[in-house]
Design a protein around this motif. Structure first.
Motif, PDB file in Angstrom:
ATOM      1  N   PRO A 285       0.911  -1.149   0.188  1.00 54.09           N
ATOM      2  CA  PRO A 285       0.183   0.085  -0.169  1.00 54.09           C
ATOM      3  C   PRO A 285       0.807   1.405  -0.218  1.00 54.09           C
ATOM      4  O   PRO A 285       2.431   1.383   0.499  1.00 54.09           O
ATOM      5  CB  PRO A 285      -0.728  -0.141   1.300  1.00 54.09           C
ATOM      6  N   PRO A 286       0.098   2.453   0.352  1.00 55.84           N
ATOM      7  CA  PRO A 286       0.960   3.894  -0.811  1.00 55.84           C
ATOM      8  C   PRO A 286       2.159   3.887   0.720  1.00 55.84           C
ATOM      9  O   PRO A 286       2.889   4.350   0.463  1.00 55.84           O
ATOM     10  CB  PRO A 286      -0.244   4.559  -0.410  1.00 55.84           C
ATOM     11  N   ILE A 287       1.855   3.695   2.635  1.00 53.27           N
ATOM     12  CA  ILE A 287       2.389   4.027   3.452  1.00 53.27           C
ATOM     13  C   ILE A 287       4.073   2.940   3.150  1.00 53.27           C
ATOM     14  O   ILE A 287       4.375   3.359   3.624  1.00 53.27           O
ATOM     15  CB  ILE A 287       1.125   4.013   4.255  1.00 53.27           C
ATOM     16  N   LEU A 288       3.717   2.036   2.866  1.00 53.48           N
ATOM     17  CA  LEU A 288       4.961   0.975   2.631  1.00 53.48           C
ATOM     18  C   LEU A 288       5.924   1.530   1.442  1.00 53.48           C
ATOM     19  O   LEU A 288       6.485   0.519   1.871  1.00 53.48           O
ATOM     20  CB  LEU A 288       4.297  -0.618   3.029  1.00 53.48           C
ATOM     21  N   THR A 289       5.040   1.672   0.536  1.00 52.19           N
ATOM     22  CA  THR A 289       5.258   2.571  -0.188  1.00 52.19           C
ATOM     23  C   THR A 289       6.695   3.207  -0.106  1.00 52.19           C
ATOM     24  O   THR A 289       7.647   3.359  -0.800  1.00 52.19           O
ATOM     25  CB  THR A 289       4.866   2.673  -1.509  1.00 52.19           C
ATOM     26  N   GLY A 290       6.528   4.170   0.956  1.00 48.79           N
ATOM     27  CA  GLY A 290       7.266   5.072   1.446  1.00 48.79           C
ATOM     28  C   GLY A 290       8.584   3.933   2.288  1.00 48.79           C
ATOM     29  O   GLY A 290       9.560   4.324   2.167  1.00 48.79           O
TER      30      GLY A 290
ATOM     31  N   SER B  17       3.306  15.527  -0.532  1.00 45.08           N
ATOM     32  CA  SER B  17       4.604  16.123  -1.412  1.00 45.08           C
ATOM     33  C   SER B  17       4.299  14.903  -2.153  1.00 45.08           C
ATOM     34  O   SER B  17       5.105  14.533  -3.001  1.00 45.08           O
ATOM     35  CB  SER B  17       5.716  16.255  -0.484  1.00 45.08           C
ATOM     36  N   VAL B  18       4.017  13.802  -1.735  1.00 45.85           N
ATOM     37  CA  VAL B  18       4.005  13.045  -2.715  1.00 45.85           C
ATOM     38  C   VAL B  18       2.491  12.301  -3.005  1.00 45.85           C
ATOM     39  O   VAL B  18       1.395  12.101  -2.084  1.00 45.85           O
ATOM     40  CB  VAL B  18       4.387  10.858  -1.889  1.00 45.85           C
ATOM     41  N   ASN B  19       2.057  12.058  -4.496  1.00 51.78           N
ATOM     42  CA  ASN B  19       0.610  11.971  -4.893  1.00 51.78           C
ATOM     43  C   ASN B  19       0.026  10.487  -4.640  1.00 51.78           C
ATOM     44  O   ASN B  19       0.969   9.519  -5.315  1.00 51.78           O
ATOM     45  CB  ASN B  19       0.408  13.060  -6.333  1.00 51.78           C
ATOM     46  N   GLU B  20      -0.637  10.533  -3.779  1.00 54.74           N
ATOM     47  CA  GLU B  20      -1.618   9.090  -3.394  1.00 54.74           C
ATOM     48  C   GLU B  20      -2.069   8.553  -4.993  1.00 54.74           C
ATOM     49  O   GLU B  20      -1.659   7.390  -5.067  1.00 54.74           O
ATOM     50  CB  GLU B  20      -2.554   8.618  -2.131  1.00 54.74           C
ATOM     51  N   GLN B  21      -2.359   9.605  -5.722  1.00 54.19           N
ATOM     52  CA  GLN B  21      -2.986   8.638  -7.157  1.00 54.19           C
ATOM     53  C   GLN B  21      -2.087   8.513  -8.300  1.00 54.19           C
ATOM     54  O   GLN B  21      -2.593   6.951  -9.126  1.00 54.19           O
ATOM     55  CB  GLN B  21      -4.434   9.834  -7.648  1.00 54.19           C
ATOM     56  N   VAL B  22      -1.207   9.198  -7.914  1.00 51.07           N
ATOM     57  CA  VAL B  22       0.247   8.606  -8.826  1.00 51.07           C
ATOM     58  C   VAL B  22       0.856   6.784  -8.465  1.00 51.07           C
ATOM     59  O   VAL B  22       0.945   6.802  -9.699  1.00 51.07           O
ATOM     60  CB  VAL B  22       0.703  10.181  -8.738  1.00 51.07           C
ATOM     61  N   LEU B  23       0.644   7.575  -7.294  1.00 41.94           N
ATOM     62  CA  LEU B  23       1.023   6.000  -7.011  1.00 41.94           C
ATOM     63  C   LEU B  23       1.262   4.825  -7.186  1.00 41.94           C
ATOM     64  O   LEU B  23       0.243   3.634  -7.266  1.00 41.94           O
ATOM     65  CB  LEU B  23       0.784   5.942  -5.272  1.00 41.94           C
ATOM     66  N   GLU B  24      -0.816   4.889  -7.046  1.00 48.55           N
ATOM     67  CA  GLU B  24      -2.513   4.067  -7.308  1.00 48.55           C
ATOM     68  C   GLU B  24      -1.965   3.655  -8.914  1.00 48.55           C
ATOM     69  O   GLU B  24      -2.280   2.398  -9.525  1.00 48.55           O
ATOM     70  CB  GLU B  24      -3.272   4.497  -7.110  1.00 48.55           C
ATOM     71  N   ALA B  25      -1.814   4.491  -9.813  1.00 43.14           N
ATOM     72  CA  ALA B  25      -1.746   4.634 -11.219  1.00 43.14           C
ATOM     73  C   ALA B  25      -0.599   3.658 -11.584  1.00 43.14           C
ATOM     74  O   ALA B  25      -0.484   3.011 -12.822  1.00 43.14           O
ATOM     75  CB  ALA B  25      -1.834   6.713 -11.731  1.00 43.14           C
ATOM     76  N   ARG B  26       0.199   4.154 -10.570  1.00 39.70           N
ATOM     77  CA  ARG B  26       1.205   3.855 -11.331  1.00 39.70           C
ATOM     78  C   ARG B  26       1.166   1.772 -10.493  1.00 39.70           C
ATOM     79  O   ARG B  26       1.819   1.390 -11.547  1.00 39.70           O
ATOM     80  CB  ARG B  26       2.821   4.123 -10.794  1.00 39.70           C
ATOM     81  N   ARG B  27       1.100   1.762  -9.288  1.00 36.22           N
ATOM     82  CA  ARG B  27       0.986   0.433  -9.525  1.00 36.22           C
ATOM     83  C   ARG B  27       0.229  -0.436 -10.703  1.00 36.22           C
ATOM     84  O   ARG B  27       0.368  -1.636 -10.665  1.00 36.22           O
ATOM     85  CB  ARG B  27      -0.116   0.262  -8.198  1.00 36.22           C
ATOM     86  N   GLU B  28      -1.138   0.595 -10.561  1.00 38.29           N
ATOM     87  CA  GLU B  28      -1.790   0.003 -11.918  1.00 38.29           C
ATOM     88  C   GLU B  28      -1.088  -0.594 -13.054  1.00 38.29           C
ATOM     89  O   GLU B  28      -1.330  -1.594 -13.714  1.00 38.29           O
ATOM     90  CB  GLU B  28      -3.043   0.471 -12.415  1.00 38.29           C
TER      91      GLU B  28
END
Length: 459
Positions: A82-87, A437-448
């Motif tokens: 998930p995003p928090i653990l990606t960081g 400062s980190v876009n969560e939507q960008v992270l999700e799009a990258r995951r997809e």
């Protein structure tokens, strides 16, 4: 090499990557500490630990048999975290600084066996070694490649010499004694678990190299898992032979907590001993040191670009060297040296957060059969779903046991440091997400994107 035009690699290439990734500095750094915990039962422990760490990195083995993941370990984490653990996963590249601390301290220890003046001034020597390595990386990775090619050949010869010369000196009776003299199962069951946790550093590389070369591997869903398994067998044999010599020649009190140079000095001539120290211990550690600095360069740069670090950390030289990022890693690595941290504790500070992340990744594999039924049905290893899930849960348990054991064995002061190493990156990751400062939507799009690339990949 292009996967369209280049010749693809096969099983024995994968085995070589796994063996090469595992057999290196770790065995030179941690074997004496593991002997201190379990005595001469180190022989079966080293064999067991290789396969134990295979479970601790279960997600690498499991996912490589279900998917064609061309992005290797990075993409696997992108699918599962998930995003928090990606960081947090990004911050583990900074935490690798403790690995650099361990390498610098270990180099001082081995070089000190040849030149005692370095051991007498170990803090200064380790600090200078650390600084030199970071300075060398500024000019790029060419020096790394040139050195590692020569170092690998020297390392293989040094290991063979240690085993062949040492075998006749081993007193096999030592391995059947018991009690408080470092005999079999010295330290009991708790000592065995502690030894496995310490040796995890030396046994964890069997999966990392193989999963990174999916795009150039023939029939990767079958070749990579099989290569990992065969590689584990080879590493367990090599480590078993080394531990037999390391633990069977000298009395326990002389080898417990010491590096392999102590045993080598007792069985080798002066010339062979110097070769073993330089060609074996020093080359293995330097090679791993360079490899780590090369390995974290791009992830650190991407981490800064994604916003997990403040804006100044995005600055780079013309050739892409992230100098502020490396300065941060250098400082984090230098402080433990200046404060007197031991090699064992430096390794522990790195292993605890790594194993916590692995525990999550391993257990997360349970969702693969339901979420990706088509890909799972085409898995290369036709185990039943319940066995696959059991392996995932067991893998999570194995990783947690290592983290907890290493933490338990720390002093109160070092335990506080270890807790900070785990908690502070989580706090920084939460702040980065909260401040956007980190876009969560960008992270999700990258995951997809990663998921779609994996689902569309063909062997």
């Amino acid at each position: 090499m292009s996967k369209e035009t280049g010749k693809k690699i096969g099983l024995w290439n994968i085995v070589g990557l796994g063996v090469g990734g595992a057999v290196g500095s770790g065995i030179f750094v941690t074997l004496g500490s593991a002997i201190a915990k379990t005595g001469r039962s180190i022989l079966p422990i080293t064999v067991i630990c290789v396969f134990y760490m295979l479970f601790a990195y279960w997600y690498n083995l499991a996912m490589s048999g279900v998917f064609v993941v061309e992005g290797g370990d990075y993409s696997m984490k992108g699918m599962l975290l998930p995003p928090i653990l990606t960081g947090y996963g990004g911050w583990t590249n900074v935490i690798w600084a403790f690995g650099c601390t361990g390498y610098a301290l270990a180099l001082t220890s081995y070089l000190g066996s040849l030149w005692p003046v370095l051991a007498e001034h170990s803090t200064l020597s380790s600090a200078v070694i650390l600084t030199l390595f970071f300075l060398l990386t500024i000019r790029g990775n060419r020096i790394v490649t040139l050195f590692q090619n020569a170092a690998t050949a020297l390392l293989v010869v040094a290991l063979v010499v240690f085993i062949v010369v040492g075998f006749p000196h081993v007193d096999a009776v030592n391995f059947f004694s018991a009690g408080h003299d470092g005999g079999f199962f010295h330290g009991g069951f708790a000592g065995m678990i502690s030894a496995i946790a310490i040796m995890g550093w030396a046994c964890q590389g069997t999966t990392m190299g193989p999963v990174g070369v999916v795009s150039i591997t023939k029939n990767p869903k079958r070749t990579i898992p099989m290569g990992i398994l065969v590689g584990c067998v080879v590493v367990s044999v090599v480590y078993g032979l080394m531990s037999y010599v390391a633990a069977g020649v000298l009395p326990y009190d002389e080898i417990a907590g010491e590096n392999l140079s102590v045993t080598a000095s007792a069985i080798m001539s002066q010339g062979l001993f110097a070769f073993f120290v330089i060609g074996g211990g020093v080359c293995a550690i330097i090679s791993s040191f360079f490899a780590v600095l090369a390995m974290i360069r791009e992830p650190l740069s991407h981490m800064a670009d994604d916003g997990w670090l403040p804006a100044p950390f995005r600055r780079k030289t013309k050739d892409g060297y992230p100098y502020f990022c490396f300065l941060l890693v250098y400082i984090v690595a230098l402080v433990p040296i200046l404060t007197g941290m031991s090699v064992d504790n430096a390794v522990t500070m790195l292993m605890i957060p790594t194993m916590l992340i692995n525990a999550y990744l391993n257990v997360a594999c349970v969702m693969i059969p339901k979420k990706y039924p088509e890909q799972f049905a085409q898995r290369s290893i036709k185990c039943p779903v319940w066995l696959f899930n059991a392996g995932s849960v067991l893998g999570g348990f194995c990783a947690i046991v290592i983290a907890v054991t290493l933490f338990k064995d720390l002093t109160a002061k070092d335990a506080i440091v270890a807790a900070c190493v785990v908690i502070i990156p989580l706090i920084f990751s939460m702040i980065a997400l909260k401040n956007r400062s980190v876009n969560e939507q960008v992270l999700e799009a990258r995951r997809e994107e990663i998921v779609q690339a994996v689902l569309n990949a063909k062997e």
